[in-house]
Every structure is written in C-alpha cells, then in structure tokens.
Design a protein around this motif. Structure first.
Motif, short mmCIF file in Angstrom:
data_model
loop_
_atom_site.label_atom_id
_atom_site.label_comp_id
_atom_site.label_asym_id
_atom_site.label_seq_id
_atom_site.Cartn_x
_atom_site.Cartn_y
_atom_site.Cartn_z
N THR B 167 -20.48 48.64 -31.70
CA THR B 167 -20.04 48.11 -33.20
C THR B 167 -18.94 46.73 -33.04
O THR B 167 -18.85 46.00 -33.84
CB THR B 167 -19.72 49.07 -34.26
OG1 THR B 167 -18.68 49.65 -33.75
CG2 THR B 167 -20.65 49.93 -34.51
N SER B 168 -18.28 47.04 -31.70
CA SER B 168 -17.33 45.92 -31.73
C SER B 168 -17.74 44.57 -30.73
O SER B 168 -16.93 44.07 -30.34
CB SER B 168 -15.96 46.42 -31.22
OG SER B 168 -16.10 46.93 -29.79
N GLY B 169 -18.87 44.59 -30.84
CA GLY B 169 -19.59 43.23 -30.20
C GLY B 169 -19.60 43.32 -28.72
O GLY B 169 -19.69 42.32 -28.25
N ASN B 170 -19.73 44.44 -28.13
CA ASN B 170 -19.81 44.61 -26.66
C ASN B 170 -21.34 44.83 -26.19
O ASN B 170 -22.07 45.66 -27.16
CB ASN B 170 -18.99 45.60 -25.94
CG ASN B 170 -17.48 45.26 -26.18
OD1 ASN B 170 -17.01 44.17 -25.53
ND2 ASN B 170 -16.90 45.95 -27.16
N ASP B 171 -21.68 44.69 -25.31
CA ASP B 171 -23.00 44.87 -24.64
C ASP B 171 -23.17 45.39 -23.14
O ASP B 171 -22.55 44.75 -22.37
CB ASP B 171 -23.91 43.55 -24.77
CG ASP B 171 -25.51 43.67 -24.54
OD1 ASP B 171 -25.63 44.72 -23.85
OD2 ASP B 171 -26.07 42.61 -24.79
N PRO B 172 -23.61 46.67 -23.21
CA PRO B 172 -23.46 47.10 -21.89
C PRO B 172 -24.10 46.31 -20.75
O PRO B 172 -23.87 45.95 -19.50
CB PRO B 172 -24.31 48.65 -21.75
CG PRO B 172 -24.89 48.74 -22.98
CD PRO B 172 -24.13 47.67 -24.15
N VAL B 173 -25.41 45.46 -21.11
CA VAL B 173 -25.97 44.42 -20.10
C VAL B 173 -25.02 43.53 -19.59
O VAL B 173 -24.93 43.28 -18.43
CB VAL B 173 -26.96 43.96 -20.75
CG1 VAL B 173 -27.69 42.64 -19.91
CG2 VAL B 173 -28.02 44.86 -21.12
N LEU B 174 -23.98 43.07 -20.31
CA LEU B 174 -23.14 42.20 -20.08
C LEU B 174 -22.04 42.80 -19.14
O LEU B 174 -21.61 41.89 -18.19
CB LEU B 174 -22.30 41.20 -21.22
CG LEU B 174 -23.44 40.48 -22.25
CD1 LEU B 174 -22.73 40.11 -23.49
CD2 LEU B 174 -23.86 39.42 -21.42
N ILE B 175 -21.56 43.86 -19.46
CA ILE B 175 -20.57 44.72 -18.38
C ILE B 175 -21.17 44.75 -17.11
O ILE B 175 -20.82 44.44 -16.12
CB ILE B 175 -20.42 45.91 -19.01
CG1 ILE B 175 -19.76 45.59 -20.62
CG2 ILE B 175 -19.48 46.52 -18.15
CD1 ILE B 175 -18.04 45.61 -20.61
N ILE B 176 -22.52 44.91 -17.14
CA ILE B 176 -23.12 45.50 -15.94
C ILE B 176 -23.29 43.78 -15.13
O ILE B 176 -23.11 43.77 -13.87
CB ILE B 176 -24.55 46.10 -15.96
CG1 ILE B 176 -24.39 47.49 -16.41
CG2 ILE B 176 -25.31 46.02 -14.75
CD1 ILE B 176 -25.49 47.89 -17.02
N ALA B 177 -23.68 42.71 -15.83
CA ALA B 177 -23.72 41.55 -15.48
C ALA B 177 -22.59 41.01 -14.57
O ALA B 177 -22.38 40.44 -13.54
CB ALA B 177 -24.29 40.43 -16.45
N ALA B 178 -21.35 41.29 -15.39
CA ALA B 178 -19.89 41.01 -15.07
C ALA B 178 -19.81 41.88 -13.51
O ALA B 178 -19.14 41.26 -12.69
CB ALA B 178 -18.96 41.42 -15.76
N LEU B 179 -20.17 43.08 -13.56
CA LEU B 179 -20.09 43.78 -12.24
C LEU B 179 -20.59 43.31 -11.01
O LEU B 179 -20.47 43.24 -10.02
CB LEU B 179 -20.39 45.20 -12.35
CG LEU B 179 -19.32 46.01 -13.54
CD1 LEU B 179 -19.70 47.46 -13.98
CD2 LEU B 179 -17.87 46.10 -12.89
#
Lengths: 123, 698
Positions: B167-179
């Motif tokens: 709900t605070s605008g995060n997306d696991p896909v983006l986290i994984i992409a960053a990793l």
C-alpha cells in the motif's frame, strides 16, 4: 516509456533543482507549488512517482500522501518525501502516512535518480 | 544538486521573496498579530531558506536558519511565549539571515561578529537542549550479517513483504529487479501460504515470499540499500552463503492486511473527484494564499524585448502617419480615423507592457523598516517608521535603483533630523520621533516623500559649512531653497558630520545623482523645529517620455517637456546684452540668462537673430531658471528613449536618442546638464553673486 514524475515543493529553488536533475536523467517532470496544487495535478496527470516536500502552505506533504493513498486513482504510486528533517521521528511519520521512501535535503543527484529508478523500474 | 550557476540565481531570487515574506510576518508579529498563520508563514520562510541553502552547501546560512527555525517552531507550538525580548531577537535574526544570504551571494566570508551574538540569543531561548537534537540521528540497521572474505561471495536474500509494503507504493518486482542489477541472481518464490480458494485470495495480503541468491558481491551494503525504505515493511534476511551454512527458512510475512477487494481495485469509472468546473474554481480559491500559483515569473529580458518592440511599434505608427499625410490621398478621412485607432491601440499595448514591469514599492519600503531600526539603535534615538502607499507601483528599474538613495535618506533623517529623546521631550515633542515614508502617484509621476518630525534644517549652519568648504562665496545671496539644496552639493558631507551611521562613503550628493539618473528630482521643505520633508518625484517609466521636437540649426532634437516651464518668442525690448556673449531675457520683471543651445551643442556661427528664435524656459531643482534658445518648435509627442551610453559613453548635455516618425534619429537634450554647464562657465567669468550660487547648488 518515459517515467513521469510529479514534484511538489513550495520552494522555487528546490523545484528548479529537481526539474533540472530529473530531466537530465531522462524523466518527464511536472511541478506543483503546494499540497493543494499537488493533489490537483496528481488527479489529472498519471505520475509514475511523486516527490513531495513536507512543510508547505495549504496542505503539507503528509496530507498529500494521505490524499493519494486514500483516493482511488493511482493510489499505489511510489511517493518520495523530500525533507530537511531526518531521523526516526520523520521516518515514523512518513511511514505512517504511507510514504514509499524519503530523501533528505540537500539531496545527492545520483542517489535521488537511483532511488527513483529503483522505485519505478525505470531504465 | 548544485551544478548549474543559474540555479544559484534562482535560489537567491527566491530568497529575496522569502526575506520579504519573513519581514512582513515579523512586522505583523511585532504589531501584535501572533496568530498561528502569521507565525507559520514566518517559520516556513526560514525553513525554505534552510532547505534550499543546503543544496548549495551554504553551511553558515543553513546552521543559522536551523536555529532560527527551531526557535520559531517553539513559538509556533507555544513552548515559548512571545515577549518583547523574543520579538526583538527574532527581528534581528531576520536581519542576520538576510545578511547571511547577501554574503553568500557575494561569496564573502560570514561576519561572525554579527552572527554569533544573535545566534547566542536564539540559543538562549532553547534552553539546554541543543537545537539539532532531533536531527542527524544516524540509524543503524539492525541486520546481522557476516563479513565476506572475498569479492565472490554469494548472498542469499529472503524477503516477505507485509500488506503495508504494497500500500505504500512498493512493488516486489522492482525490488527483485534492483537486486538483479547487482549481479547474477537466481530467484525463487515461495507460494506455500497462498490459500487454495481464489475467493480468499487478495494480492494485497502479504502471502508471498521471495528468495534471491546474488553472486559476486563484496558486501551486503548494496542489498541493504535496495531495502532502504522497506526494511520495516517486510521480513528480511540477508545472509552470506558458505558451503556449510544452512539456508534459513523463509521468513513469514505479517498478515495485518484486512482490506477487501472492493476498496482496492482501481475503479477510475467511479472516481469520486470528477473534474467539474466548480471544483476547479474551489481549488483555485483554496490556493488563494499561495503566491506562486497566482503570479507568473518571466525573465525580465523578455519584457525588455517586448518594451523595445512596442517602442518600435509607436515609431512605426508615426512613420505611417507621416507618410500618409505626405501622400495627400483623396478621401483620406476614414484612413486617418483608422490610424487614430491604431495609435490608441499602440498606446494601450504600451501601457499594458509598462504595467508588467511595474512593481509595488512595498518590498523596498520593508527594507527601509530595517534600515530605520538599525539607524535608531545605532544613534540611541526612538524612531517609528510609518510607510504609506506600499501598493504604489513603479518601474522595476526605478524600484531597484531607489534602494540606495532611500537607505541613505532614511539614515540621514534619523541621524541628523530626528533629535535624541531627551531633546524632543524638552521641546515638548513625543520622545519617539516619527519618520514617514510615503509613495503616491501624481499625474504621470511617482512622488516619494521622506518626512521626519525632527529639528528641521539649520540653514545658517548649512550655509556656514558650505562657505567653509568653499562651495559658496561668503557674500553669496542665497534663497532658502538654494541653501537647502547645498545638502546635495558634492563635498558637502564632512568628516565633522560622520557619526557611526554615516561615514559609509556616501554623501547626499550621491542621492541626488542617483535620482537625477532616474530622471527624477528632489525637493526639500523644512520648518525649523518642526521637521524636514524630502520629496522625490520620478517619472513612471524610463522608456518613454513626452518630448518637444525642436529644430536646432537644421538638426532635429528633443527636449523633455517635463523640464520646460513655458516657451517664449522674445521681443527685442525684453533682451539685454551683458558683456560680449551673454544675453538676458526679461520676463515678468525677472532676468533670466539665455543659453544658445546650438552653440552649446557645438554648432557654429550664423546664428539667427534672437527675436527670430524660440526660447524654452527651463527650471530644474538644482539650477535656477534659464532659457534655452532654439530655432523652431516642430511638434510635441511621446518619444521612445534609447540610451546611447552603451555605445558612446556619457555625453554631457545629451541624455539619449530617439527615432522620429520619418525614421531619423534625434538626440534628446538634458536641459539640466546644459544649464549647469552654462552656470559653471558663468561662475568663473563673472562676479555675479547669484551665478556663484548656481554652482554651489548644482
């Protein structure tokens, strides 16, 4: 696709700096001069990310986030809080309001761009 | 964030606005308006200065603004009760902040002697708690990790986002992409906690967890950076894999989310904020308090270009008008009526453009409040500065160039005009002196008055000083006005007069020069014991003026109408010859020297008889009446003033040039300079006491 960023800050200097930095990084930037203006623009533009100052006339940054998160349109947009404050208290408040992240002024160009890329998946 | 030098300009320009807002707020607070909106506005101004100054590494400015802001924050939250002392310190802090901005702008070192005492005063309000207790707390991340031995370690990251993560605008896909961007990765997802029935499923519940293996990292810092904002929004484990390390179980996500599908699904079709005109109007009203939303910022150069273009338009209009007249067209009446419309429109556009450049004198006047306060403090006098007509608008250039003369005049009025409190009491006056700074528009001019209720000018003393300085002859016959204007004579200000206020290397002559350069005049009225009033009269605009088009030995020139009292065609009986070259005109029982303008402009010989010429009676502040002899008067019209200084430097007697309807260029005469040149000449060539006084008064 171009990443669109809405930057809300009552300081003309900060707005200009943000615009310059973000445009140089290849983002599309629109700006708003206070919270009310920011929410107005947010409702009519499809921002991929919002950057907001905290201390502003008419509507502060936390109220802006509350409005965004409480609305229906684009409510999960990443929102970065831009502030001179730092520390636990700010983090707590930003978190509570639903901010995605926070950047402490004065910001470092590269770090800001990196954070935005990370939060939006922009190339 | 600081690369571009123009960004600095933007910053300092904004600072001007912020300091103006700060001054206005502090003044309101001093006047007893301590409501939260006023205090907030002051706080915000300081806060904005601090925020933006940080971008330019202006540490002294940031440091001071920070302490200032903290005190204001305490006032705002009523932890500090406002009293006279706090108000005084806040005012001085505002001054210091403005100075810090100025020194930063000029890249000068900070004047610590000025900053430190005010800083100490501010800190005294904050008690023992250091001003920045809350700031710069470094947050250590409480993640255990093993230091890697080499740069080829493999890290294992497991993270299970909670509902708030989404709900605070995060997306696991983006986290994984960053990793993934950190190195070669292997990603797997743990779906074991997903419900078996789709009805029970909601994407927002934190049911999924991911495991990411990253190779070739030398430290876990880049990983922690990726989780910078979400380390409290997901169960996170980062560990270094070695052959004998057990892979930890995936952490369990918090399952606090209770949102139902209905209020989460994006439903733009039922957007509760439809874009109606009503709403727009309301939000525009909401924004009423915000200046930026209601005004437009334009590069002044663009406006100058526009003004230039309008000037050309007016010239073009008179060219067409002249051509048409020469063409002698039949039935031209309608054409001329249209042409008149054109003329009106051009005039309207011109006024509109001028209005863009117009600025209220308020910021200028606000600066004077500070000047007066400082001057009063320095002299130990009690002074109240009252401003009137703040909203009066003047050309931007005029506002800018008035700052220095006004500053000097305010200081002068407090230093020399207003008496010390005891002397005032003895004279039966209020111990607190009154200084009035007023602006108003009067028929095409702006009048600015600086009036004190002090002792008034001591004319015998002024005269004495002028005589001792050799500015006037001892036996010169001087009128009161002439004596008053001695104040503006170069070299009048003396070391004897220098107090801790004056002695800044500026005399009143500089004031006079600055105002004359703006095409203005200064008048003085003074009543001994009652006070002194300086009136500055300025043209509304510097770009256009009313001029009289004259013929001078075949050359067309322009004389500003503002300096012409009347025009006379002399009769022989009214002319008297003095010496070889000097002629006097007798008019209404007075004798006025005649200046042959052609001769002054370097034109040679064969002058027409004086009775065949026209005399322009000229009066300016510094020079008594004289008459300029010209050959003919052609016309009277508005002309666009073009400066020649850039190309030709300063030419005595010429203030600029203009382009006439026929496309020819005409020089604009500066009557005052011409008259001054003449009197200086006369003074060295005649024993006439009156002439000598002209020199003194120039």
């Amino acid at each position: 696709m171009v990443t669109r960023i809405l930057a809300i800050d009552d300081s003309r200097t900060i707005r200009s700096l943000l615009t310059q930095t973000l445009q140089n990084a290849g983002f599309e930037v629109s700006t708003a001069v206070d919270g009310v203006d920011g929410i107005e623009k947010f409702r009519h533009e499809d921002a991929d990310l919002v950057i907001t100052d905290v201390n502003m006339p008419n509507k502060d940054g936390f109220e802006v986030i509350a409005d965004i998160r409480g609305g229906t349109r684009n409510r999960t947009v990443p929102v970065l809080v831009l502030t001179t404050e730092s520390g636990a208290a700010l983090k707590e408040r930003a978190r509570k309001a639903g901010a995605t992240g926070w950047i402490v002024k004065p910001f470092d160009d590269e770090a800001l761009v990196a954070v935005i890329r990370r939060l939006t998946g922009a190339a | 964030m600081t690369g571009d030098p123009t960004m600095r300009d933007v910053f300092f320009e904004e600072c001007e606005d912020l300091i103006a807002a700060l001054t206005e707020g502090l003044t309101a607070m001093r006047d007893g308006r301590t409501d939260s909106e006023t205090v907030n506005a002051v706080f915000r101004a300081v806060h904005s200065v601090k925020g933006a100054a940080g971008a330019f590494a202006l540490d002294d400015l940031v440091g001071f603004a920070h302490t200032f802001e903290t005190v204001l924050d305490h006032v705002r939250s009523q932890r500090l009760a406002l009293d006279d002392r706090i108000l005084h310190v806040l005012q001085r802090s505002g001054d210091v902040l403005a100075d810090l901005i100025d020194t930063a702008r000029e890249d000068l070192p900070t004047n610590q002697a000025q900053v430190d005492p005010v800083m100490a005063d501010l800190q005294s309000f904050l008690g023992d708690a250091p001003a920045d207790a809350e700031d710069f707390v470094f947050e250590a991340l409480t993640l255990a990790f093993d230091a890697p031995d080499d740069a080829t370690s493999t890290y294992v990251v497991t993270f299970a986002p909670s509902a708030a993560f989404y709900t605070s605008g995060n997306d696991p896909v983006l986290i994984i992409a960053a990793l993934q961007a950190l190195g070669p990765t292997r990603v797997s997802v743990d779906t074991s906690r997903l419900p078996t029935s789709l009805e029970e499923l909601h994407w927002q519940d934190g049911l999924l967890s991911w495991r990411v293996e990253i190779d070739g990292l030398g430290s876990d810092l880049p990983i922690l950076e990726v989780f910078e904002f979400v380390d409290d929004l997901c169960a996170l484990q980062v560990s270094l894999r070695s052959a004998d390390t057990d892979i930890p179980d995936p952490p369990q996500a918090g399952t606090t989310a209770a949102a139902t599908a209905d209020d989460v699904v994006d439903t733009p079709s039922v957007d509760p904020q439809p874009d109606t005109g009503d709403q727009k109007a309301r939000s525009a009203q909401d924004r009423g308090g915000s200046r930026a939303a209601t005004s437009l910022r334009v590069d002044p150069e663009r406006i100058d270009r526009l003004i230039n273009a309008v000037g050309e338009l007016i010239i073009n209009q008179s060219v067409i008008s002249q051509r048409l007249q020469q063409a002698n067209l039949p039935n031209a009446a309608e054409l001329f009526a249209d042409l008149d419309d054109y003329k009106l429109l051009a005039r309207e556009i011109q006024e509109g453009v001028m209005a863009i450049r117009a600025q209220p004198v308020k910021p200028l006047f606000q600066r004077m409040l500070r000047i007066a306060r400082e001057a009063a403090d320095a002299t130990g006098k009690l002074v109240e500065l009252i401003t009137e007509g703040d909203a009066t608008e003047v050309d931007k250039t005029v506002v800018e160039r008035l700052a220095d003369p006004l500053t000097h005049m305010i200081r002068n009025a407090i230093d020399h005009g207003i008496e010390p409190p005891d002397n005032r009491a003895a004279a039966g006056k209020n111990r607190q002196g009154k200084l009035r700074l007023a602006a108003r528009q009067r028929s095409g001019s702006i009048v600015i008055e600086i009036a004190d209720d002090g002792a008034g000018l001591n004319r015998p003393k002024i005269r004495e000083i002028a005589v001792s300085k050799g500015l006037v002859a001892e036996d010169a016959q001087l009128s009161e006005t002439e004596i008053d204007h001695l104040l503006f004579a170069p070299g009048f200000s003396t070391a004897k007069e220098v107090t801790n206020l004056s002695g800044r290397g500026v005399g009143m002559d500089v004031v006079k020069t600055a105002i004359t350069a703006l095409g203005g005049r200064v008048a003085i009225t003074s009543q001994f014991g009652q006070g002194t009033t300086f009136s500055i009269t300025l043209p509304l605009t510097l770009a256009v003026m009313d001029g009289m088009i004259i013929n001078l030995g075949g050359q067309t020139m322009v004389v500003p109408i503002s300096s012409i009292l009347e025009t006379v065609r002399p009769k022989a009986a009214d002319l008297s010859q003095i010496g070889l070259n000097n002629t006097l005109l007798r008019i209404r029982g007075e004798y006025v020297p005649i200046i042959d303008l052609a001769e002054r402009m370097g034109q040679s010989a064969t002058p027409r008889e004086m009775t065949d010429r026209v005399l322009l009676l000229i009066q300016t502040d510094s020079v008594p009446q004289c008459a300029l002899a010209v050959d003919d008067i052609f016309d009277q019209r508005q002309v666009v003033v073009k400066s020649m200084q850039g190309n030709y430097g300063e030419i005595s007697g010429i203030s600029g040039a203009t382009i006439l309807g026929d496309g020819k260029i005409a020089l604009i005469i500066d009557p005052e300079a011409v008259a001054q040149g003449n009197t200086a000449y006369a003074a060295t060539n005649s024993q006439n006491g009156r002439d000598v006084s002209y020199v003194a008064a120039c």
